[in-house]
Scaffold this motif. Structure first.
Motif, short mmCIF file in Angstrom:
data_model
loop_
_atom_site.label_atom_id
_atom_site.label_comp_id
_atom_site.label_asym_id
_atom_site.label_seq_id
_atom_site.Cartn_x
_atom_site.Cartn_y
_atom_site.Cartn_z
N GLU A 68 -139.30 -62.77 37.61
CA GLU A 68 -138.55 -63.68 36.56
C GLU A 68 -139.12 -64.99 36.17
N ASP A 69 -138.76 -65.50 34.98
CA ASP A 69 -139.22 -66.83 34.57
C ASP A 69 -138.28 -67.79 35.35
N PRO A 70 -138.67 -68.67 36.07
CA PRO A 70 -137.98 -69.52 36.69
C PRO A 70 -137.05 -70.45 35.63
N GLY A 71 -137.62 -70.59 34.50
CA GLY A 71 -136.70 -71.35 33.65
C GLY A 71 -135.33 -70.57 33.17
N THR A 72 -135.43 -69.34 33.54
CA THR A 72 -134.36 -68.46 32.91
C THR A 72 -133.20 -68.38 34.09
N ALA A 73 -133.32 -68.75 35.10
CA ALA A 73 -132.43 -68.72 36.33
C ALA A 73 -130.92 -69.37 35.96
N ARG A 131 -103.60 -50.81 44.47
CA ARG A 131 -103.83 -52.45 44.14
C ARG A 131 -105.17 -52.69 44.45
N SER A 132 -105.72 -53.63 43.36
CA SER A 132 -107.11 -54.03 43.85
C SER A 132 -107.46 -55.07 43.12
N ALA A 133 -108.52 -55.87 43.48
CA ALA A 133 -108.94 -57.33 42.97
C ALA A 133 -109.53 -56.78 41.69
N MET A 134 -109.71 -57.80 40.56
CA MET A 134 -109.95 -57.64 39.25
C MET A 134 -111.55 -58.38 39.42
N PRO A 135 -112.53 -58.01 38.67
CA PRO A 135 -113.69 -58.70 38.66
C PRO A 135 -113.79 -59.30 37.32
N LEU A 136 -114.80 -60.28 37.45
CA LEU A 136 -114.78 -61.26 36.11
C LEU A 136 -116.19 -60.75 35.29
N ALA A 137 -115.94 -60.25 34.11
CA ALA A 137 -117.20 -59.91 33.50
C ALA A 137 -117.70 -60.71 32.69
N CYS A 138 -119.06 -61.16 32.57
CA CYS A 138 -119.86 -62.03 31.68
C CYS A 138 -121.06 -61.40 31.09
N ALA A 139 -121.68 -62.17 30.26
CA ALA A 139 -122.90 -61.41 29.80
C ALA A 139 -124.05 -61.88 30.74
N LYS A 140 -125.14 -60.98 30.98
CA LYS A 140 -126.14 -61.34 31.87
C LYS A 140 -126.78 -62.43 31.54
N SER A 141 -126.74 -63.13 30.26
CA SER A 141 -127.44 -64.03 29.97
C SER A 141 -126.65 -65.64 30.35
N HIS A 142 -125.32 -65.42 30.66
CA HIS A 142 -124.33 -66.11 30.75
C HIS A 142 -124.81 -67.14 32.05
N ARG A 143 -124.37 -68.43 32.16
CA ARG A 143 -124.76 -69.16 33.14
C ARG A 143 -124.30 -68.81 34.50
N LEU A 144 -123.40 -67.75 34.50
CA LEU A 144 -122.92 -67.29 35.79
C LEU A 144 -123.71 -65.94 36.14
#
Length: 315
Positions: A310-315, A163-176
């Motif tokens: 990194e460009d601060p505007g892309t964080a 048993r183990s916790a599932m991570p959430l996957a998102c695109a690297k460009s996603h807001r998260l």
């Protein structure tokens, strides 16, 4: 009534298609049809309704199928008992596995079993966990690696392997894409990519959200992990995934969710006295030395140093 007739009937009942069933049995279609008709005459009942575009089991056929499977299983057990006395294990071992084979080293386990019992023919079937459990119950599978552990049908046991916790996957460009952790409440407004009903991932996520009285929107339903991960990478949605996916698809970002749905890996089988000798041998092998489970490596998380350019505007 012959065992051969029972076997032919059970295959036809599973396929509900004469051509496919005959192909599985390596018979000409006319021979299969004649065998089933002979069985129906002997029983004095129609087992297969042939009208319309699709075959279907009649009420008599459904009742007969249950007993036919039991009879075939008993005959197999009798053959196994004789083989065991002679010191040689023979027959067929049918094993099911969920569509996430990277979660455990199935090939390693099968190799060990084949080395110990070369006279046993191994058959594998890959379908969603809910269907695997049903096939174990119906004696169509001896054992199955599944990702659902709750409320198995009567007569079926599911032993926990992990048993183990599932991570959430998102695109690297996603807001998260620059977050490490997130609450469950924060992500329910996201568009989800999920697996079809019957998959353990889908069941675990649905149950967690129901318990929390939260609702989400699922825009894509897929039945394989590669497609789901490609959709995530394209920024079309987020997805809960088995932990082992992290190392296989490093091109997307993963977050820890609190609370997270649990990824279960279990072994489904009948009660031991109802299992075949080959099934019991495999169960003993797994219990004495469980199959190696793939251990996901943590995804490297962004550090202050790595973000320096990194460009601060892309964080």
């Amino acid at each position: 009534m012959e065992l051969r007739q029972l076997h032919y009937f059970t295959v036809l009942a599973e396929e509900l298609h004469f051509t496919r069933a005959a192909g599985r049995l390596h018979l000409v279609q006319s021979a299969l049809s004649t065998s089933v008709q002979s069985l129906e005459r002997e029983l004095g009942a129609t087992l297969i309704a042939r009208g319309g575009k699709r075959l279907r089991l009649t009420a008599a056929g459904q009742a007969f199928l249950v007993e036919a499977r039991r009879t075939l299983a008993a005959a197999e057990a009798a053959r196994d008992a004789v083989a065991a006395v002679q010191g040689v294990l023979t027959g067929t071992l049918s094993i099911g596995y969920m569509p996430a084979p990277d979660s455990y080293d199935l090939a390693h386990t099968l190799g060990r079993f084949h080395h110990a019992h070369p006279g046993v023919t191994l058959r594998l079937r890959n379908v969603p966990s809910a269907e695997l459990v049903e096939q174990v119950r119906d004696h169509r599978l001896d054992l199955a690696f599944v990702s659902t552990l709750d409320r198995p049908p009567r007569g079926v046991r599911v032993e926990t392997l992990r048993r183990s916790a599932m991570p959430l996957a998102c695109a690297k460009s996603h807001r998260l894409g620059d977050r490490r952790t997130v609450s469950l409440q924060e992500i329910v407004s996201e568009t989800f990519i999920d697996f079809v009903t019957g998959w353990g991932v889908r069941t675990a996520v649905d149950e967690l959200l129901a318990q929390a009285r939260l609702h989400r929107t699922t825009a894509f339903e897929v039945n394989d992990i590669p497609l789901g991960m490609n959709l995530v990478a394209q920024g079309l949605g987020v997805a809960f995934v088995p932990p082992e996916v992290v190392t296989t698809y490093p091109e997307v970002h993963y977050l820890t969710v609190d609370p997270a749905p649990l990824w279960h890996i279990g072994l489904a089988h009948l009660e031991r006295p109802r299992m075949s000798a080959a099934g019991r041998a495999m169960l003993d092998l797994i219990n004495s030395s469980p199959p190696p489970l793939q251990q996901p490596s943590p995804q490297p998380l962004p550090t202050d140093a790595s973000r320096a350019g990194e460009d601060p505007g892309t964080a």
